[in-house]
Enzyme design. Sequence first.
Site, mmCIF file in Angstrom:
data_model
loop_
_atom_site.group_PDB
_atom_site.id
_atom_site.type_symbol
_atom_site.label_atom_id
_atom_site.label_comp_id
_atom_site.label_asym_id
_atom_site.label_seq_id
_atom_site.Cartn_x
_atom_site.Cartn_y
_atom_site.Cartn_z
ATOM 1 C CB SER A 100 -8.157 -9.988 0.991
ATOM 2 O OG SER A 100 -8.495 -8.885 0.181
ATOM 3 C CG ASN A 142 -10.418 -6.318 -3.370
ATOM 4 O OD1 ASN A 142 -10.338 -7.102 -2.440
ATOM 5 N ND2 ASN A 142 -9.383 -5.604 -3.785
ATOM 6 N N GLY A 191 -4.327 -10.745 3.724
ATOM 7 C CA GLY A 191 -5.300 -9.663 3.641
ATOM 8 C C GLY A 191 -4.719 -8.343 4.110
ATOM 9 C CB THR A 192 -3.520 -5.407 2.901
ATOM 10 O OG1 THR A 192 -2.399 -6.280 2.994
ATOM 11 C CG2 THR A 192 -3.084 -4.009 3.326
#
Length: 381
Positions: free
Chosen positions: A87, A199, A340-341
């Site tokens: 992200s 998202n 972010g992942t």
Amino acid sequence: MHLPRALLSGLITLVTVTGLAVSSSSAADRGHARTREAMEALVEQDGAPGVLAQVEDGAGVWVGSTGTGDYRRERPRLAHDRFRIGSVTKPFLATVLLQLESEGRLRLDDPVARWLPGLRLGAYGGTTGGRAHGVTLRQLLGHTSGIPDYTTDPALRADYFSPRFLTHRWTTHTPERLAARSLSRPPLFPPGTDWSYSNTNYLLVGMVIESVTGHSYATEVENRVLRPLRLRDTSLPGTSSRIPGQHGREYSTLFAPGADPPVRDVTSLNPSLAGASGEMISSDRDLVRFVRALVTGELLPPRQLAEMRTTRRADATDRYGLGLAERTLPCGVTIWGHDGTIHGSTTAVFTTPDGTHTAAFNVNGDWSGDTLGLVEAEFCD
């Protein structure tokens, strides 16, 4: 592949502004000792494969690494390794949309339906009497749209957030089909009245950029951000499963239950599952350069940067603007950036408001702790 979670846990390196690599010592880590300790704890106590960091401040450039970048080869994590940033893709997309707004090509309060008239937005927008209405571009950027996150769809989670991912990792996805998983569901709240990270919002942002410019969002990010800043380690892979250039391996437990689930190598995957919400690849070096340039006004005019930095409460630690998070640490320091992942990779990049102290971190695993402790250790040392 069922592997031990920590190898080479003691290796730390330092890179100075001259590029000279030397062994870690208390002198070498001066100013970053707590950061080094937090990195080692993630590996030794939480079981992360490895951690990589780059910090730029008044003392110069510090690069630290601990753990392993490749279990099989016992390769350490190396300065300038590339990795998936999840992200952290979002502030790149938000920057492009705000640049388009500064050029008069769109307005932040335009309804999404104006730019995506062919998309079935359901309860989130439409056209009445020739006028578009519904969720706005501003609400997409700020996660106030009320549109559910497509990654919470039960069928998608069963296939991609479980060991079944191994049989689906090569599948190509389109943003339209992914977004449809959310747009068919009722709003979480009336648009603009609350905040919920989704998202899906950024899948739609990517589609809007393409509608406005006639080019892919990847082309616009490259032309407007990557090339001007010379971010040579950063790319938008689309459907390519490769991480180009120098990189280690990325690992996941695939969210399997139990105390000690198998650790899988997920370095190779089709990132279209994330698309405009999280497909990008970068390095700590590039991320430091990007977020510093963004926060200090190198990429956006003052009005658009002010819009980006207008925030509302998101969770216990962060306020969120338009693709950018504001975090006030327990020591009172305020920083700006994003986390972010994605499968196999956890990333964070933050900077002080004046850009004089910037840090980027990456963990090449997605199950062990998070980056909150790393960020706090660096900025509160």
